[in-house]
Design an enzyme around this catalytic site. Structure first.
Site, PDB file in Angstrom:
ATOM      1  N   CYS A 381      60.322  70.790  98.872  1.00  0.00           N
ATOM      2  CA  CYS A 381      59.711  69.527  98.452  1.00  0.00           C
ATOM      3  C   CYS A 381      60.471  68.345  99.050  1.00  0.00           C
ATOM      4  O   CYS A 381      60.350  68.082 100.241  1.00  0.00           O
ATOM      5  CB  CYS A 381      59.632  69.465  96.923  1.00  0.00           C
ATOM      6  SG  CYS A 381      58.468  68.201  96.330  1.00  0.00           S
ATOM      7  N   HIS A 507      56.687  74.328  96.123  1.00  0.00           N
ATOM      8  CA  HIS A 507      57.818  74.884  95.360  1.00  0.00           C
ATOM      9  C   HIS A 507      57.715  76.414  95.322  1.00  0.00           C
ATOM     10  O   HIS A 507      57.194  76.978  94.358  1.00  0.00           O
ATOM     11  CB  HIS A 507      57.820  74.318  93.932  1.00  0.00           C
ATOM     12  CG  HIS A 507      58.271  72.901  93.859  1.00  0.00           C
ATOM     13  ND1 HIS A 507      59.584  72.544  93.635  1.00  0.00           N
ATOM     14  CD2 HIS A 507      57.589  71.737  94.018  1.00  0.00           C
ATOM     15  CE1 HIS A 507      59.691  71.227  93.641  1.00  0.00           C
ATOM     16  NE2 HIS A 507      58.495  70.710  93.874  1.00  0.00           N
ATOM     17  N   GLU A 509      59.853  78.613  94.658  1.00  0.00           N
ATOM     18  CA  GLU A 509      60.647  79.260  93.603  1.00  0.00           C
ATOM     19  C   GLU A 509      59.823  79.594  92.369  1.00  0.00           C
ATOM     20  O   GLU A 509      60.175  80.486  91.589  1.00  0.00           O
ATOM     21  CB  GLU A 509      61.833  78.374  93.205  1.00  0.00           C
ATOM     22  CG  GLU A 509      61.511  77.119  92.416  1.00  0.00           C
ATOM     23  CD  GLU A 509      61.149  75.906  93.262  1.00  0.00           C
ATOM     24  OE1 GLU A 509      61.182  74.779  92.741  1.00  0.00           O
ATOM     25  OE2 GLU A 509      60.814  76.082  94.454  1.00  0.00           O
TER      26      GLU A 509
END
Length: 535
Positions: A381, A507, A509
């Site tokens: 990001c 993102h 993750e």
């Protein structure tokens, strides 16, 4: 009929209610039940999207774009399900909905009150979660602790649910603390007794008590708690500090917690097969190698702000029998003079997401170090945006290049507002949120990681790469390896002449699982291990 389990907490916050709820969800799922799970937060914010990470920790984004509590990350990772906007409810959402209904005249001129209007709205959110997912079991965690004034409407609502649908369809689990007084060498049950007394005064009798403790809980102590709290001795579950979070479901299963739940709810399902989960925990406990990753962020004092990033790194490490050690580097402290000292002993560098200008220049210095020294790098990001700015400044020579978020007067706005964001005034819930497709260019690190032409990832951003600078940066070796399907929005960038330098606008993750690492994290950790071995 759908069954409902409510998890409350007492004595202190941060006891691990979320991990307890997630672990129970995994056990019930492995019994063949369709499980969904939700978190009720008593704060008045509509969602945590505009809250400081220091206040709340990470903001977890769902596929459908809801900004939610970090506990939803635990739920998804443990139960391996994708949650939605119905999975996180706040007092702010409840009151907002009730007030909108009042303005529309839906209460027929009646006086709008906490009971029944607010409590009915809360109950509807509980039931809706089950309806939307066709769940056999809905697990609902109530945030905060019993006794908090903010929690009272939620506790009253879940009390009423037992009256509405019957005791065989509802279960209450209460998580508390048994403190150990080192000076006296004693564990104390009194705080738990008082917490349960408070809960019972509100009309809720817990069926299971989960006690968080540093030391083993003796049988005598369990008998005492059972007597004073009016539950079966076997329903006093010990939750001792674990060496890994993923061991908690196995600990609960050893104490037959899932069987107690099924017996109470009249669920006749076979025992949970936890063979694969046990193998995962054994792997986690016996990792033979190590690698060190520098996480350069601005909220490093509160590690919960990056909890999904850390978990994704660990998941990737499991694939390589490697324990990933995270070195926390405060971006505000990084300078060109000390960057070698701060990150020189690490095998990879990660710059995560964030907002605002604090720590930005330190992150750019760390990115420059990774680029020039061929250190594996993953940007997320804001990390992707700063990687683009660093390249523009130090390779293209565009002095003063920046993001218009950080410097509205920059002569080179490498990162600028998305066109649809130009007239947006509200901050809450107005970002580009949720799951979007990303088209990958072949023969790139991104494509090699995913091995698919189109992937879907979760986003949370307002600013985007400025396409005006794409031609010049491409000529200089900056690779745009992932874009929106129409090619308009830049999603992934990387470097041509670098072992592994990849940065994503989304993102990654958020979708990692302990048994299924996210591809970019997987390849980043692999590159970091290779870097360590080549030193």
């Amino acid at each position: 009929m759908t069954k409902y389990i409510f998890v409350t907490g007492g004595v202190v916050s941060s006891l691990g209610k979320g991990i307890t709820a997630a672990s129970l969800g995994r056990l019930l799922k492995n019994r063949g039940l369709n499980v969904t799970i939700q978190k009720f937060d008593p704060y008045i914010n509509v969602d945590p999207g505009t809250m400081s990470p220091y206040q709340h920790g990470e903001v977890f984004v769902t596929d459908d774009g809801a900004e939610t509590d970090l506990d939803l990350g635990h739920y998804e990772r443990f139960i391996d399900i994708n949650l939605n906007k119905y999975s996180n409810v706040t007092t702010g959402k409840i009151y907002s909905s009730v007030l909108q209904k009042e303005r529309r005249g839906e209460y027929l001129g009646g006086t709008v009150q906490v009971i029944p209007h607010i409590t009915n709205e809360i109950k509807e959110r509980v039931y809706r979660s089950g309806r939307e997912t066709n769940a056999d079991v809905v697990i609902t965690e109530i945030g905060g602790t019993v006794g908090d004034i903010e929690s009272l409407p939620f506790l009253e609502a879940i009390r009423q649910i037992k009256s509405d649908i019957g005791r065989d369809n509802v279960m209450y689990i209460h998580c508390t603390l048994i403190p150990y007084l080192k000076a006296a060498g004693e564990m104390k049950t009194k705080p738990t007794q008082h917490s349960v007394k408070e809960l019972r005064s509100l009309g809720i009798q817990p069926n299971i008590i989960v006690v968080r403790t540093e030391m083993p809980v003796s049988q005598d102590m369990k008998d005492k708690l059972a007597l004073f709290c009016d539950i079966d001795t076997k329903a006093v579950i010990e939750a001792r500090d674990a060496d890994t979070l993923y061991a908690v479901p196995l600990s609960l299963q050893e104490q037959n917690m899932d069987q107690i739940v099924c017996d109470h709810l009249k669920l006749d399902n076979p025992a949970a097969d936890m063979t694969e989960w046990t193998a995962l925990v054994e792997k986690v406990r016996n990792l033979s190698k190590k690698t060190k990753i520098a996480l350069v962020g601005k909220y490093v004092e509160l590690q919960d702000a990056y909890i999904s990033v850390v978990e994704a790194l660990r998941h990737a490490g499991y694939s390589f029998d490697t324990d990933v050690e995270v070195k926390w580097v405060n971006a505000e402290h990084v300078t060109a003079e000390n960057v070698q000292e701060l990150v020189g002993d690490t095998d990879g560098i990660l710059v995560p997401g964030g907002f605002g200008d604090r720590g930005v220049e330190g992150k750019i210095v760390a990115i420059q170090y990774a680029r020039e020294n061929k250190v594996p790098f993953l940007g997320i990001c804001l990390g992707m945006q700063l990687a683009s700015i660093e390249f523009a400044r130090n390779v293209l020579g565009l002095e003063g290049a920046n993001s218009s978020e950080i410097n509205p007067d920059t002569p080179y706005a490498i990162i600028d507002l998305l066109p649809e964001q130009k007239d947006v005034e509200d901050l809450g819930g107005t970002l580009r949120l949720g799951l979007y497709p990303c088209k990958l260019a072949e023969e790139t690190n991104a494509y090699n990681a995913y091995n698919e032409p189109v992937v879907y990832e979760r986003h949370r951003h307002r600013y985007e790469f400025n396409n005006q600078f794409r031609p010049d940066m491409e000529k200089a070796g900056f690779v745009f390896s992932g874009t929106s399907p129409d090619g308009r929005l830049v999603e992934i960038v990387e470097l041509k002449d670098h072992p592994w330098f990849v940065a994503a606008q989304f993102h990654p993750e958020l979708v990692s699982r302990p048994n299924r690492p996210q591809p970019l994290f997987h390849d980043f950790v692999r590159a970091s291990i290779t870097n360590k071995e080549s030193k």
